[in-house]
Design a protein around this motif. Structure first.
Motif, mmCIF file in Angstrom:
data_model
loop_
_atom_site.group_PDB
_atom_site.id
_atom_site.type_symbol
_atom_site.label_atom_id
_atom_site.label_comp_id
_atom_site.label_asym_id
_atom_site.label_seq_id
_atom_site.Cartn_x
_atom_site.Cartn_y
_atom_site.Cartn_z
ATOM 1 N N MET A 59 0.804 -1.216 0.000
ATOM 2 C CA MET A 59 0.000 0.000 0.000
ATOM 3 C C MET A 59 0.839 1.269 0.000
ATOM 4 O O MET A 59 0.305 2.355 -0.119
ATOM 5 C CB MET A 59 -0.978 -0.019 1.170
ATOM 6 N N LYS A 60 2.160 1.129 0.111
ATOM 7 C CA LYS A 60 3.036 2.296 0.012
ATOM 8 C C LYS A 60 3.234 2.714 -1.449
ATOM 9 O O LYS A 60 3.642 3.825 -1.734
ATOM 10 C CB LYS A 60 4.386 2.005 0.663
ATOM 11 N N ASP A 68 -8.457 5.888 -2.874
ATOM 12 C CA ASP A 68 -9.398 6.610 -2.024
ATOM 13 C C ASP A 68 -9.024 6.356 -0.559
ATOM 14 O O ASP A 68 -8.908 5.203 -0.143
ATOM 15 C CB ASP A 68 -10.820 6.126 -2.297
ATOM 16 N N PRO A 69 -8.823 7.407 0.248
ATOM 17 C CA PRO A 69 -8.396 7.213 1.646
ATOM 18 C C PRO A 69 -9.345 6.330 2.465
ATOM 19 O O PRO A 69 -8.879 5.523 3.273
ATOM 20 C CB PRO A 69 -8.349 8.637 2.202
ATOM 21 N N ALA A 70 -10.637 6.452 2.247
ATOM 22 C CA ALA A 70 -11.583 5.609 3.002
ATOM 23 C C ALA A 70 -11.431 4.143 2.595
ATOM 24 O O ALA A 70 -11.433 3.248 3.449
ATOM 25 C CB ALA A 70 -13.014 6.080 2.775
ATOM 26 N N ASP A 71 -11.293 3.903 1.291
ATOM 27 C CA ASP A 71 -11.070 2.538 0.815
ATOM 28 C C ASP A 71 -9.746 1.998 1.346
ATOM 29 O O ASP A 71 -9.645 0.827 1.716
ATOM 30 C CB ASP A 71 -11.048 2.480 -0.713
ATOM 31 N N ALA A 72 -8.740 2.856 1.387
ATOM 32 C CA ALA A 72 -7.424 2.435 1.859
ATOM 33 C C ALA A 72 -7.478 2.004 3.323
ATOM 34 O O ALA A 72 -6.902 0.981 3.697
ATOM 35 C CB ALA A 72 -6.406 3.559 1.667
ATOM 36 N N GLU A 73 -8.170 2.768 4.152
ATOM 37 C CA GLU A 73 -8.252 2.429 5.582
ATOM 38 C C GLU A 73 -8.979 1.107 5.788
ATOM 39 O O GLU A 73 -8.530 0.248 6.544
ATOM 40 C CB GLU A 73 -8.937 3.558 6.350
ATOM 41 N N ALA A 74 -10.107 0.934 5.109
ATOM 42 C CA ALA A 74 -10.858 -0.323 5.222
ATOM 43 C C ALA A 74 -10.033 -1.486 4.672
ATOM 44 O O ALA A 74 -10.022 -2.583 5.240
ATOM 45 C CB ALA A 74 -12.193 -0.212 4.488
ATOM 46 N N LYS A 76 -6.757 -1.709 4.555
ATOM 47 C CA LYS A 76 -5.657 -2.016 5.485
ATOM 48 C C LYS A 76 -6.137 -2.951 6.590
ATOM 49 O O LYS A 76 -5.449 -3.919 6.933
ATOM 50 C CB LYS A 76 -5.111 -0.708 6.085
ATOM 51 N N GLU A 77 -7.322 -2.702 7.125
ATOM 52 C CA GLU A 77 -7.874 -3.578 8.164
ATOM 53 C C GLU A 77 -8.113 -4.991 7.621
ATOM 54 O O GLU A 77 -7.796 -5.974 8.293
ATOM 55 C CB GLU A 77 -9.164 -2.989 8.726
#
Length: 129
Positions: A59-60, A68-74, A76-77
């Motif tokens: 993801m780097k 999309d930051p929201a997609d990225a956070e979800a 990552k989890e």
């Protein structure tokens, strides 16, 4: 009357892998900055007859899947959960790289809590734990 001892899920998994002739499964852990080194370790271990599971997304490195930051956070989890499942599946863990960050440190703790043997491509980093 005595009853047979019930196996734990972990014992059932190990028995199933043994009965199916599944080779050792090695989970590779480490910072995604070491993706090339992980690929090298994967090749060596696979060539030696092991099944290898490792991070599949860096993801780097920019990519539309996590733009999309929201997609990225979800994502990552989900990826963290998936990697813990890989550790549960594995026979042992190999930590790649000369640096251990918070995520890798948590993965090592998790693997050890499950009784998985942990080895390092750079053993000197184990002293930093």
């Amino acid at each position: 009357m005595s009853y047979p001892k019930l196996l734990t899920p972990e014992e059932t998994l190990e028995e199933g892998k043994a009965r199916l002739g599944i080779p050792d499964i090695v989970a590779i852990c480490g910072s995604t900055r070491f993706m090339d080194a992980m690929a090298d370790a994967d090749r060596v271990l696979t060539w030696a007859g092991h099944i290898v599971v490792k991070p599949g997304c860096d993801m780097k490195t920019p990519h539309p899947l996590w733009a999309d930051p929201a997609d990225a956070e979800a994502g990552k989890e989900r990826l963290d959960d998936l990697h813990r499942a890989k550790i549960r599946l594995a026979t042992r863990v190999l930590v790649v790289g000369d640096y251990i960050g918070d995520s890798t440190r948590a993965e090592i703790r998790y693997a050890k809590s499950l009784g998985k043997p942990v080895s390092y491509t750079h053993p000197e980093v184990a002293a930093t734990l």
